[in-house]
Design a protein around this motif. Structure first.
Motif, mmCIF file in Angstrom:
data_model
loop_
_atom_site.group_PDB
_atom_site.id
_atom_site.type_symbol
_atom_site.label_atom_id
_atom_site.label_comp_id
_atom_site.label_asym_id
_atom_site.label_seq_id
_atom_site.Cartn_x
_atom_site.Cartn_y
_atom_site.Cartn_z
ATOM 1 N N ASN A 388 36.591 -56.146 -32.993
ATOM 2 C CA ASN A 388 37.331 -55.157 -32.049
ATOM 3 C C ASN A 388 37.044 -54.960 -30.692
ATOM 4 O O ASN A 388 37.708 -54.424 -29.779
ATOM 5 C CB ASN A 388 37.708 -53.933 -32.853
ATOM 6 N N ARG A 389 35.708 -55.079 -30.377
ATOM 7 C CA ARG A 389 35.046 -55.135 -29.261
ATOM 8 C C ARG A 389 35.263 -56.514 -28.416
ATOM 9 O O ARG A 389 34.639 -56.316 -27.262
ATOM 10 C CB ARG A 389 33.497 -54.860 -29.467
ATOM 11 N N ILE A 390 35.935 -57.568 -28.570
ATOM 12 C CA ILE A 390 35.935 -58.611 -27.948
ATOM 13 C C ILE A 390 37.162 -58.640 -26.771
ATOM 14 O O ILE A 390 38.203 -57.860 -26.780
ATOM 15 C CB ILE A 390 36.455 -59.951 -28.909
ATOM 16 N N LEU A 391 36.582 -58.793 -25.529
ATOM 17 C CA LEU A 391 37.182 -58.706 -24.289
ATOM 18 C C LEU A 391 37.770 -60.192 -24.025
ATOM 19 O O LEU A 391 39.099 -60.114 -23.304
ATOM 20 C CB LEU A 391 36.213 -58.328 -23.135
ATOM 21 N N GLY A 392 37.000 -61.478 -24.456
ATOM 22 C CA GLY A 392 37.636 -62.595 -23.992
ATOM 23 C C GLY A 392 36.769 -63.487 -24.592
ATOM 24 O O GLY A 392 35.500 -63.373 -25.013
ATOM 25 N N ARG A 393 37.378 -64.702 -24.656
ATOM 26 C CA ARG A 393 36.572 -66.131 -25.406
ATOM 27 C C ARG A 393 36.725 -67.083 -24.242
ATOM 28 O O ARG A 393 37.701 -67.092 -23.728
ATOM 29 C CB ARG A 393 37.261 -66.529 -26.670
ATOM 30 N N GLU A 468 46.221 -62.259 -14.604
ATOM 31 C CA GLU A 468 47.115 -61.035 -15.149
ATOM 32 C C GLU A 468 47.858 -60.436 -14.184
ATOM 33 O O GLU A 468 49.101 -60.077 -14.489
ATOM 34 C CB GLU A 468 46.216 -60.329 -16.128
ATOM 35 N N GLN A 469 47.287 -60.004 -13.007
ATOM 36 C CA GLN A 469 47.842 -59.114 -12.113
ATOM 37 C C GLN A 469 49.094 -60.121 -11.257
ATOM 38 O O GLN A 469 50.084 -59.513 -10.906
ATOM 39 C CB GLN A 469 46.722 -58.827 -11.183
ATOM 40 N N ILE A 470 48.544 -61.355 -11.150
ATOM 41 C CA ILE A 470 49.550 -62.084 -10.409
ATOM 42 C C ILE A 470 50.744 -62.405 -11.374
ATOM 43 O O ILE A 470 52.041 -62.432 -10.864
ATOM 44 C CB ILE A 470 49.004 -63.632 -9.910
ATOM 45 N N HIS A 471 50.615 -62.881 -12.504
ATOM 46 C CA HIS A 471 51.456 -63.311 -13.270
ATOM 47 C C HIS A 471 52.334 -62.394 -14.419
ATOM 48 O O HIS A 471 53.248 -62.753 -15.071
ATOM 49 C CB HIS A 471 50.992 -64.711 -14.281
ATOM 50 N N ASN A 472 51.781 -61.040 -14.324
ATOM 51 C CA ASN A 472 52.258 -60.096 -15.017
ATOM 52 C C ASN A 472 52.446 -58.807 -14.308
ATOM 53 O O ASN A 472 51.844 -57.839 -14.774
ATOM 54 C CB ASN A 472 51.499 -59.816 -16.456
ATOM 55 N N GLU A 473 52.826 -58.784 -13.178
ATOM 56 C CA GLU A 473 52.794 -57.653 -12.260
ATOM 57 C C GLU A 473 53.450 -56.388 -12.882
ATOM 58 O O GLU A 473 54.382 -56.613 -13.851
ATOM 59 C CB GLU A 473 53.641 -58.095 -10.963
ATOM 60 N N THR A 502 22.376 -65.434 0.118
ATOM 61 C CA THR A 502 21.400 -64.856 -1.035
ATOM 62 C C THR A 502 20.093 -66.001 -0.448
ATOM 63 O O THR A 502 20.361 -66.993 0.183
ATOM 64 C CB THR A 502 21.992 -65.486 -2.247
ATOM 65 N N SER A 503 19.063 -65.447 -1.221
ATOM 66 C CA SER A 503 17.838 -66.477 -1.017
ATOM 67 C C SER A 503 17.979 -67.859 -1.255
ATOM 68 O O SER A 503 17.390 -68.667 -0.446
ATOM 69 C CB SER A 503 16.457 -65.643 -1.664
ATOM 70 N N ILE A 504 18.477 -68.066 -2.204
ATOM 71 C CA ILE A 504 18.867 -69.492 -2.697
ATOM 72 C C ILE A 504 20.598 -69.553 -2.764
ATOM 73 O O ILE A 504 20.963 -68.639 -3.584
ATOM 74 C CB ILE A 504 18.204 -69.718 -4.255
ATOM 75 N N PRO A 505 21.117 -70.611 -2.076
ATOM 76 C CA PRO A 505 22.442 -70.683 -2.328
ATOM 77 C C PRO A 505 22.896 -70.831 -3.764
ATOM 78 O O PRO A 505 22.422 -71.593 -4.542
ATOM 79 C CB PRO A 505 22.919 -71.775 -1.521
ATOM 80 N N ILE A 506 23.949 -70.389 -3.909
ATOM 81 C CA ILE A 506 24.688 -70.186 -5.335
ATOM 82 C C ILE A 506 26.000 -70.783 -5.247
ATOM 83 O O ILE A 506 26.727 -70.400 -4.558
ATOM 84 C CB ILE A 506 24.896 -68.879 -6.095
ATOM 85 N N TYR A 507 26.319 -71.896 -6.045
ATOM 86 C CA TYR A 507 27.584 -72.803 -6.232
ATOM 87 C C TYR A 507 28.109 -72.035 -7.581
ATOM 88 O O TYR A 507 27.556 -72.160 -8.506
ATOM 89 C CB TYR A 507 27.457 -74.213 -6.303
ATOM 90 N N HIS A 508 29.217 -71.570 -7.430
ATOM 91 C CA HIS A 508 30.057 -70.816 -8.693
ATOM 92 C C HIS A 508 30.279 -72.019 -9.521
ATOM 93 O O HIS A 508 30.145 -71.778 -10.761
ATOM 94 C CB HIS A 508 31.307 -69.812 -8.355
ATOM 95 N N ARG A 509 31.185 -72.797 -9.203
ATOM 96 C CA ARG A 509 31.734 -74.180 -9.978
ATOM 97 C C ARG A 509 32.908 -73.975 -10.998
ATOM 98 O O ARG A 509 33.062 -74.662 -11.495
ATOM 99 C CB ARG A 509 30.483 -74.850 -10.939
ATOM 100 N N ASP A 510 33.319 -72.654 -10.866
ATOM 101 C CA ASP A 510 34.291 -72.565 -11.922
ATOM 102 C C ASP A 510 35.021 -71.256 -11.047
ATOM 103 O O ASP A 510 35.821 -70.322 -12.014
ATOM 104 C CB ASP A 510 34.002 -72.152 -13.256
ATOM 105 N N ILE A 511 35.582 -71.370 -9.989
ATOM 106 C CA ILE A 511 36.380 -70.250 -9.425
ATOM 107 C C ILE A 511 37.765 -70.277 -9.483
ATOM 108 O O ILE A 511 38.336 -71.547 -9.627
ATOM 109 C CB ILE A 511 36.277 -70.587 -7.775
ATOM 110 N N LYS A 512 38.395 -69.509 -10.513
ATOM 111 C CA LYS A 512 39.854 -69.457 -10.666
ATOM 112 C C LYS A 512 40.147 -68.134 -10.960
ATOM 113 O O LYS A 512 39.357 -67.080 -11.121
ATOM 114 C CB LYS A 512 39.877 -70.370 -12.253
ATOM 115 N N SER A 513 41.648 -67.924 -11.252
ATOM 116 C CA SER A 513 41.885 -66.406 -11.134
ATOM 117 C C SER A 513 41.698 -65.725 -12.374
ATOM 118 O O SER A 513 41.568 -64.401 -12.446
ATOM 119 C CB SER A 513 43.508 -66.528 -10.783
ATOM 120 N N THR A 514 41.256 -66.347 -13.419
ATOM 121 C CA THR A 514 40.821 -65.596 -14.826
ATOM 122 C C THR A 514 39.411 -65.332 -14.651
ATOM 123 O O THR A 514 38.842 -64.396 -15.366
ATOM 124 C CB THR A 514 40.981 -66.586 -15.867
ATOM 125 N N ASN A 515 38.576 -65.944 -13.498
ATOM 126 C CA ASN A 515 37.143 -65.381 -13.315
ATOM 127 C C ASN A 515 37.085 -64.499 -12.302
ATOM 128 O O ASN A 515 36.133 -63.903 -11.723
ATOM 129 C CB ASN A 515 36.419 -66.390 -13.185
#
Length: 698
Positions: A388-393, A468-473, A502-515
């Protein structure tokens, strides 16, 4: 002290059990109906009997067997496994001859009950003869004579006005056939033939007067049977088997439990049999008095010193067993606790805990920057990781909602696997992300390394994802052009901060609307750094296995396996197109190369049909110049050649400029400010719902 108290309680319980009353019914069930005792396996009420055949209805203090035509129950005998019931009979009360008349009795059918051969007698009253039949086969019969004298009493039923005979075996059903059965005189007893319980008949335990009413009752003894599997559910200490002969070459196998001669109660119940009479209070034992069938207690001196020694020995053994049990349990708990502690230490080492401690030792600035949560703390926070505590997989693991002891609501990410070859990289990411502090980046609060897989704890963001905000307005949060520009600006600012500040550059590698998560004020927050990587300042790219999400994946990275900061720019470009069009990154309705939103958008722009793919709602708002400016920026982000794409810093600045040009005057201006010409500082303006500007600097 507690063990001694427990020992005394057990000894007192044993002593009281020895003198407790016999138990006839299950707990919570009545054992009497009127003057009739109802012992288990019979019972009054649901759950009080062994099966439905043994259910008893108590109606106006009179017991009835509901399963066999509501026969009235007269008595029950546990020792003989019999019961007496009232069965209707027909009588001939007129001075006429009855030839070949039949009286049908009770048909016991599929029930576990039989007409008892030991307790019932076939009885004929009046003049004539009668036989008892079973399926047209003769079972038994008798005949009477009637001289000119009054009827004999029942205990003198030897052929004159009355005769009796036994039945040779147990019956399920029977038919009575009478011939010339009539009363002796016009005012005498009715002529009758019936099966009857011998004891009740001899001692007049049924109303003879009732025989004059034409449809009266006689008491009949029924034998009840139990199968072995039914008794197996009880605590039967003394069980015997009996084979009951049915007369057609078959036997019914029946099992019976009994109490000891000095005990009473139902032997089919746990502790149902209890000592009664003098034996109930005997301290030194009980013996039978020769020839009487009675029992008496042994005198104290009869047992002498050996009795006292036995009591002391018994108490000593009981206390010793209790001490041994308590010691064993305590030792077990200690061993279990030691094993758990060693296992947590092993997991902590395997998950990179020693590397984390080493980094904190070498860099004093990192001390207390990363919070280490305990496994117990996070199990309690997530209700032991309840579903019941799961937010997402996701591909990297499962995220649970939790509440810490201080009341903070958090998100706990439970990884799927541990890649031991990447432990050093993982710890570096935890350390650096713990220091990242940007209003549009989800804050990493800490981690837990003493579990089988690492657990990451971050702030909880309440309003779902941008997808969710874009596709389920909803009406609660309409996606206006101004809102979309603000969200795009916030995401771009966060990515620019990760790439450049940041002190060391960070590449996200998975930019998408669900993230991209939305907080309580619907501000965008970049999340899920499970595939993120850190690079040194002089490093231009990372060569890795291709990871990401189709629809957002940089084609150049897909072909070369070399991930650069421009790969994040491409993924952001797809999110920007999502905001402009309201379309999903991969469509199931479009075909061919148009299935990809990025390709569909670029082809439409090349053909001059861009306005046709934009979301109708933002087109109707006006601001077409700004929409086209954002579309041009998205095209630059989606350039197939990464070198021709802008940096995230440039994207963020351009979005601020576009947004400032669209907003009414006085709500904020995006600008460049130079500090003495030596250093460029970009001030990003972001607007809350109340249109009060605030700034974040990187």
């Amino acid at each position: 002290m507690k063990l001694l108290q427990l020992s005394l309680v057990i000894l007192i319980s044993l002593a009281s059990a020895a003198t407790s009353a016999p138990i006839y019914a299950r707990p919570g069930c009545k054992d009497r109906c009127g003057g009739v005792r109802i012992p288990y396996p019979f019972g009054i009420g649901t759950g009080c009997y062994i099966n439905e055949w043994y259910a008893v209805d108590c109606n106006l203090s009179t017991p009835y067997l509901s399963a066999i035509n509501n026969l009235r129950l007269l008595s029950l005998n546990l020792e003989n496994q019999t019961m007496a019931v009232n069965v209707s009979m027909n009588s001939n009360c007129a001075d006429t001859i009855r030839n070949n008349s039949q009286i049908l009795s009770v048909d016991l059918g599929d029930s576990p009950f039989l007409f008892s051969r030991e307790d019932n007698k076939f009885t004929v009253e009046g003049c004539g003869n009668a036989v008892i039949l079973e399926q047209n086969n003769l079972v038994t019969g008798c005949s009477t004579i009637c001289p000119n004298q009054t009827n004999n009493p029942r205990n003198n039923c030897y052929g004159i006005n009355c005769c009796q005979t036994t039945i040779p075996y147990y019956l399920k059903t029977y038919t009575i056939d009478t011939t010339r059965l009539q009363s002796q005189d016009s005012g005498g007893v009715c002529g009758s033939a019936f099966l009857v319980d011998e004891q009740m008949y001899s001692f007049g335990k049924f109303s003879r007067q009732s025989a004059f009413v034409g449809n009266s009752f006689v008491p009949i003894s029924l034998r009840w049977t139990l199968r072995l599997e039914e008794i197996g559910e009880s605590d039967c200490s003394s069980m015997t088997r009996e084979d009951l002969y049915l007369g057609n070459g078959t036997n019914i196998e029946s099992y019976k439990c009994t109490c000891k001669p000095i005990e009473e109660g139902s032997p089919y119940l746990t502790n149902g049999c209890q000592a009664v009479g003098p034996c109930a209070t005997c301290i030194n034992g009980c013996v039978q008095i020769n020839g009487t069938g009675n029992f008496t207690c042994l005198p104290t001196q009869a047992r002498g010193k050996s009795s006292t020694t036995g009591v002391i020995l018994g108490v000593s053994i009981s206390i010793g067993v209790l001490l041994l049990t308590a010691t064993t349990f305590a030792l077990y708990k200690l061993i279990q606790k030691t094993k758990d502690k060693r296992q947590k230490a092993r997991f902590f080492k395997r998950n990179g805990g020693l590397l984390l401690k080493q980094q904190e030792t070498t860099d004093e600035g990192l001390v207390d920057k990363t919070t280490l949560f305990t496994a117990k703390e996070l199990e309690k926070a997530t209700d032991h990781f309840h579903e019941n505590r799961i937010l997402g997989r996701g591909g990297q693991g499962t995220v649970y909602k939790g509440m810490l002891t201080d009341g903070r609501i958090v998100a706990v990410k439970r990884s799927k696997i541990v890649d031991e070859s990447q432990l050093e990289q993982f710890i570096n990411e935890v350390v650096i992300l713990s220091q990242v502090n940007h209003r549009n980046v989800v804050k990493l609060l800490g981690c837990c390394l003493e579990t089988e897989v690492p657990l990451l704890v971050s702030e909880f963001v309440s309003n779902g994802t941008l997808y969710e905000q874009i596709h389920n307005e909803t009406d609660e949060f309409p996606m206006t052009l101004n809102t979309r520009l603000r969200i795009a600006t916030e995401i771009a600012g966060a990515l620019a901060y990760l790439h450049s500040a940041t002190s060391i550059p960070i590449y996200h590698r998975d930019i998408k609307s669900t993230n991209i998560l939305m907080d309580d004020k619907f501000r965008a927050k970049v999340s899920d750094f499970g595939t993120s990587r850190f690079v040194s300042i002089d490093q231009t790219h990372l060569t890795t296995l291709v990871k990401g999400t189709f629809g957002y994946l940089d084609p150049e990275y897909f072909q070369s396996s070399q991930f650069t900061e421009k790969s994040d720019v491409y993924s952001f470009g797809v999110v920007l197109v999502e905001l402009l069009t309201g379309e999903r990154p991969i469509s199931v309705t479009r075909i061919g190369e148009h299935r990809s939103l990025a390709t569909h958008f670029m082809l439409a722009m090349e053909e001059g049909e861009g306005m046709g793919v934009f979301d109708r709602r933002i087109v109707e708002e006006g601001g077409r110049v700004e929409v086209m400016a954002v579309a041009e920026l998205a095209l630059r982000c989606l350039n197939l050649n990464g070198k021709n794409r802008p940096t995230m810093k440039e994207v963020a600045l351009e979005l601020e400029r576009i947004r400032a040009s669209y907003l009414p005057s006085g709500n904020g201006v995006g600008k460049l400010k130079y500090n003495g010409g030596m250093e460029e500082e970009m001030i990003l303006f972001s607007y809350d719902d109340d249109d009060i500007p605030s700034t974040s600097t990187y």
